[in-house]
Design an enzyme around this catalytic site. Structure first.
Site, PDB file in Angstrom:
ATOM      1  N   ASN A   1      44.744  40.254  35.690  1.00 17.35           N
ATOM      2  CA  ASN A   1      45.400  40.903  34.556  1.00 17.35           C
ATOM      3  C   ASN A   1      45.840  39.923  33.478  1.00 17.35           C
ATOM      4  O   ASN A   1      46.041  40.309  32.334  1.00 17.35           O
ATOM      5  CB  ASN A   1      46.586  41.736  35.033  1.00 17.35           C
ATOM      6  CG  ASN A   1      46.140  43.050  35.647  1.00 17.35           C
ATOM      7  OD1 ASN A   1      45.670  43.927  34.936  1.00 17.35           O
ATOM      8  ND2 ASN A   1      46.208  43.162  36.960  1.00 17.35           N
TER       9      ASN A   1
ATOM     10  N   VAL B   1      39.273  33.749  35.858  1.00 20.42           N
ATOM     11  CA  VAL B   1      38.972  32.426  36.407  1.00 20.42           C
ATOM     12  C   VAL B   1      37.502  32.382  36.789  1.00 20.42           C
ATOM     13  O   VAL B   1      36.979  33.315  37.410  1.00 20.42           O
ATOM     14  CB  VAL B   1      39.880  32.121  37.621  1.00 20.42           C
ATOM     15  CG1 VAL B   1      39.542  30.757  38.207  1.00 20.42           C
ATOM     16  CG2 VAL B   1      41.347  32.169  37.212  1.00 20.42           C
TER      17      VAL B   1
ATOM     18  N   TYR C   1      43.764  49.720  55.175  1.00 16.29           N
ATOM     19  CA  TYR C   1      44.472  50.451  54.123  1.00 16.29           C
ATOM     20  C   TYR C   1      44.129  51.928  54.298  1.00 16.29           C
ATOM     21  O   TYR C   1      43.014  52.252  54.723  1.00 16.29           O
ATOM     22  CB  TYR C   1      43.957  49.980  52.761  1.00 16.29           C
ATOM     23  CG  TYR C   1      45.010  49.574  51.736  1.00 16.29           C
ATOM     24  CD1 TYR C   1      46.069  48.747  52.077  1.00 16.29           C
ATOM     25  CD2 TYR C   1      44.913  50.010  50.412  1.00 16.29           C
ATOM     26  CE1 TYR C   1      46.995  48.354  51.113  1.00 16.29           C
ATOM     27  CE2 TYR C   1      45.833  49.619  49.448  1.00 16.29           C
ATOM     28  CZ  TYR C   1      46.878  48.794  49.814  1.00 16.29           C
ATOM     29  OH  TYR C   1      47.779  48.405  48.855  1.00 16.29           O
TER      30      TYR C   1
ATOM     31  N   ASP D   1      40.797  41.285  44.228  1.00 13.08           N
ATOM     32  CA  ASP D   1      41.317  39.917  44.388  1.00 13.08           C
ATOM     33  C   ASP D   1      41.996  39.752  45.748  1.00 13.08           C
ATOM     34  O   ASP D   1      41.907  38.714  46.400  1.00 13.08           O
ATOM     35  CB  ASP D   1      42.275  39.543  43.238  1.00 13.08           C
ATOM     36  CG  ASP D   1      43.410  40.546  43.014  1.00 13.08           C
ATOM     37  OD1 ASP D   1      43.391  41.649  43.602  1.00 13.08           O
ATOM     38  OD2 ASP D   1      44.329  40.214  42.230  1.00 13.08           O
ATOM     39  N   ARG D   2      42.660  40.809  46.191  1.00 12.62           N
ATOM     40  CA  ARG D   2      43.329  40.754  47.497  1.00 12.62           C
ATOM     41  C   ARG D   2      42.288  40.672  48.612  1.00 12.62           C
ATOM     42  O   ARG D   2      42.469  39.952  49.599  1.00 12.62           O
ATOM     43  CB  ARG D   2      44.211  42.003  47.688  1.00 12.62           C
ATOM     44  CG  ARG D   2      45.249  42.158  46.586  1.00 12.62           C
ATOM     45  CD  ARG D   2      46.085  43.410  46.765  1.00 12.62           C
ATOM     46  NE  ARG D   2      47.013  43.294  47.882  1.00 12.62           N
ATOM     47  CZ  ARG D   2      47.735  44.306  48.355  1.00 12.62           C
ATOM     48  NH1 ARG D   2      47.603  45.510  47.824  1.00 12.62           N
ATOM     49  NH2 ARG D   2      48.568  44.118  49.359  1.00 12.62           N
TER      50      ARG D   2
HETATM   51  N1  LIG Z   1      47.250  26.117  36.409  1.00 16.29           N
HETATM   52  C1  LIG Z   1      48.307  26.807  35.995  1.00 16.29           C
HETATM   53  N2  LIG Z   1      49.494  26.215  35.761  1.00 16.29           N
HETATM   54  C2  LIG Z   1      50.553  26.908  35.349  1.00 16.29           C
HETATM   55  N3  LIG Z   1      50.572  28.242  35.153  1.00 16.29           N
HETATM   56  C3  LIG Z   1      49.451  28.875  35.352  1.00 16.29           C
HETATM   57  C4  LIG Z   1      48.262  28.216  35.803  1.00 16.29           C
HETATM   58  N4  LIG Z   1      47.327  29.131  35.953  1.00 16.29           N
HETATM   59  C5  LIG Z   1      47.893  30.313  35.620  1.00 16.29           C
HETATM   60  N5  LIG Z   1      49.155  30.157  35.243  1.00 16.29           N
HETATM   61  C6  LIG Z   1      50.062  31.219  34.843  1.00 16.29           C
HETATM   62  O1  LIG Z   1      50.300  31.989  36.010  1.00 16.29           O
HETATM   63  C7  LIG Z   1      50.415  33.361  35.687  1.00 16.29           C
HETATM   64  C8  LIG Z   1      49.538  34.160  36.589  1.00 16.29           C
HETATM   65  O2  LIG Z   1      48.223  33.757  36.406  1.00 16.29           O
HETATM   66  P1  LIG Z   1      47.089  34.218  37.382  1.00 16.29           P
HETATM   67  O3  LIG Z   1      47.387  33.754  38.749  1.00 16.29           O
HETATM   68  O4  LIG Z   1      45.789  33.786  36.791  1.00 16.29           O
HETATM   69  O5  LIG Z   1      47.269  35.800  37.276  1.00 16.29           O
HETATM   70  P2  LIG Z   1      46.225  36.994  37.342  1.00 16.29           P
HETATM   71  O6  LIG Z   1      45.379  36.757  38.575  1.00 16.29           O
HETATM   72  O7  LIG Z   1      47.091  38.191  37.446  1.00 16.29           O
HETATM   73  O8  LIG Z   1      45.414  36.964  36.087  1.00 16.29           O
HETATM   74  C9  LIG Z   1      50.105  33.471  34.217  1.00 16.29           C
HETATM   75  O9  LIG Z   1      51.336  33.586  33.530  1.00 16.29           O
HETATM   76  C10 LIG Z   1      49.422  32.168  33.867  1.00 16.29           C
HETATM   77  O10 LIG Z   1      49.686  31.805  32.537  1.00 16.29           O
HETATM   78  C1  LIG Z   2      48.197  44.199  42.677  1.00 14.91           C
HETATM   79  C2  LIG Z   2      47.295  43.734  41.555  1.00 14.91           C
HETATM   80  C3  LIG Z   2      47.750  44.366  40.251  1.00 14.91           C
HETATM   81  C4  LIG Z   2      47.385  42.196  41.430  1.00 14.91           C
HETATM   82  O1  LIG Z   2      46.618  41.796  40.320  1.00 14.91           O
HETATM   83  P1  LIG Z   2      46.845  40.394  39.566  1.00 14.91           P
HETATM   84  O2  LIG Z   2      48.286  40.070  39.567  1.00 14.91           O
HETATM   85  O3  LIG Z   2      46.053  39.364  40.351  1.00 14.91           O
HETATM   86  O4  LIG Z   2      46.282  40.564  38.198  1.00 14.91           O
HETATM   87  C5  LIG Z   2      45.803  44.072  41.880  1.00 14.91           C
HETATM   88  O5  LIG Z   2      45.436  43.533  43.112  1.00 14.91           O
HETATM   89  C6  LIG Z   2      45.567  45.568  41.890  1.00 14.91           C
HETATM   90  O6  LIG Z   2      45.465  46.185  40.872  1.00 14.91           O
HETATM   91  N1  LIG Z   2      45.477  46.159  43.106  1.00 14.91           N
HETATM   92  C7  LIG Z   2      45.233  47.574  43.306  1.00 14.91           C
HETATM   93  C8  LIG Z   2      46.305  48.190  44.139  1.00 14.91           C
HETATM   94  C9  LIG Z   2      46.320  47.701  45.579  1.00 14.91           C
HETATM   95  O7  LIG Z   2      45.863  46.594  45.904  1.00 14.91           O
HETATM   96  O8  LIG Z   2      46.808  48.477  46.437  1.00 14.91           O
HETATM   97  K   LIG Z   3      45.051  36.905  41.251  1.00 18.72           K
END
Ligand SMILES: Nc1ncnc2c1ncn2[C@@H]1O[C@H](COP(=O)(O)OP(=O)(O)O)[C@@H](O)[C@H]1O
Ligand SMILES: CC(C)(COP(=O)(O)O)[C@@H](O)C(=O)NCCC(=O)O
Ligand SMILES: [K+]
Length: 255
Positions: free
Chosen positions: A9, A13, A100, A109-110
């Site tokens: 979200n 990556v 689940y 991702d999970r």
């Molecule tokens: N290498 C990093 N160092 C510091 N903060 C990071 C790094 N990578 C991601 N973030 C921060 O961590 C938060 C979550 O990122 P991320 O794990 O990629 O979330 P998602 O999987 O939900 O996209 C974001 O606010 C992002 O800016």
């Molecule tokens: C819980 C999450 C929002 C986490 O997403 P992320 O923070 O990595 O962007 C994502 O895994 C999601 O939308 N899951 C669906 C609901 C569930 O896993 O039950």
């Molecule tokens: K993630």
């Protein structure tokens, strides 16, 4: 070479693998309004800067928890990499036994985090992913995926204080020196960081009791894992590349 893409979200990556070796990884902002061509330019530039030839990419795998972006990234792969990507979802072999109620509901991702953790560590275990949301994924001693917990992420929590309380500013997510803050910023940082560490500890403690597994291993991943892992004894290890590793494994299983 293989390209792994995790659409979160907040960040997308990307990992470029040569067999089991991660050669490069990149992090992009998740921009829901960006177009196929805009993502194409980004990929083109990243590949160019890293001396990667699109022709060497034999396949692409994608996990996404952002449905509106999936088609854009799929189309980008077809148009600019010339490959139809594999999508982690129904119909794909993950090797994971999902307990689940509705397996289709579990975030991709999970699922890939769990796949990687089972390969790399001894079960039972818990994966904590500090992303936009923080997720807890529980794996029992027989490598079954049991489910877990979802809590507001550190960024969301911090943003909520700023947005909903007029006198609270936007703050840097940084650890303050003391838990007793003597100004607004320090008080907010103390509450967020130490409160979050306590929350993680509390949930892990309950999981251990519910699973009857006091020795279970706790693996942390996600952008903000290092910030919290230092504040609690309950995290055994940080593995920042767990999601990409899981994508690589799922890709292999579907070749
Ligand atoms: N290498 C990093 N160092 C510091 N903060 C990071 C790094 N990578 C991601 N973030 C921060 O961590 C938060 C979550 O990122 P991320 O794990 O990629 O979330 P998602 O999987 O939900 O996209 C974001 O606010 C992002 O800016
Ligand atoms: C819980 C999450 C929002 C986490 O997403 P992320 O923070 O990595 O962007 C994502 O895994 C999601 O939308 N899951 C669906 C609901 C569930 O896993 O039950
Ligand atoms: K993630």
């Amino acid at each position: 070479m293989m390209l792994a893409v995790d659409i979160g979200n907040t960040n997308i990556v990307l990992g470029v693998y040569k067999k089991r070796e991660l050669l490069h990884h990149f992090r992009l902002s998740t921009a829901r309004q960006s177009t196929v061509d805009e993502y194409g330019v980004l990929i083109h530039n990243l590949f160019h800067m890293s001396d990667i030839s699109v022709k060497d990419v034999e396949g692409v795998i994608i996990s996404s928890v952002v449905p509106p972006l999936v088609q854009t990234i799929v189309d980008m792969c077809v148009k600019y990499i010339g490959k139809d990507p594999l999508l982690v979802g129904p119909g794909i072999k993950t090797g994971l036994n999902l307990r689940y109620e509705n397996p289709r509901e579990v975030g991709a991702d999970r699922i890939v985090n769990a796949v990687a953790a089972i390969e790399q560590y001894k079960c039972p275990l818990v994966v904590v992913d500090f992303g936009t949301a923080t997720t807890f994924d529980c794996i029992d001693g027989d490598a079954n995926y049991l489910g877990g917990a979802i809590v507001p992420g550190l960024g969301i929590s911090t943003e909520a204080l700023y947005q909903r309380a007029s006198k609270l500013p936007r703050i840097e997510l940084e650890k303050p020196k003391k838990v007793i803050g003597r100004n607004t910023v320090h008080a907010m940082q103390a509450g967020i960081i130490f409160g979050y560490a306590g929350q993680v500890e509390g949930i892990v403690k309950r999981i251990k009791i519910e699973m009857n597994a006091p020795e279970l291993k706790v693996i942390a991943t996600g952008g903000l894992a290092p910030l919290i892992a230092g504040e609690t004894e309950c995290i055994d290890e940080i593995n920042p590349l767990l999601t990409l590793e899981g994508l690589r494994i799922v890709y292999e299983r579907n070749k």
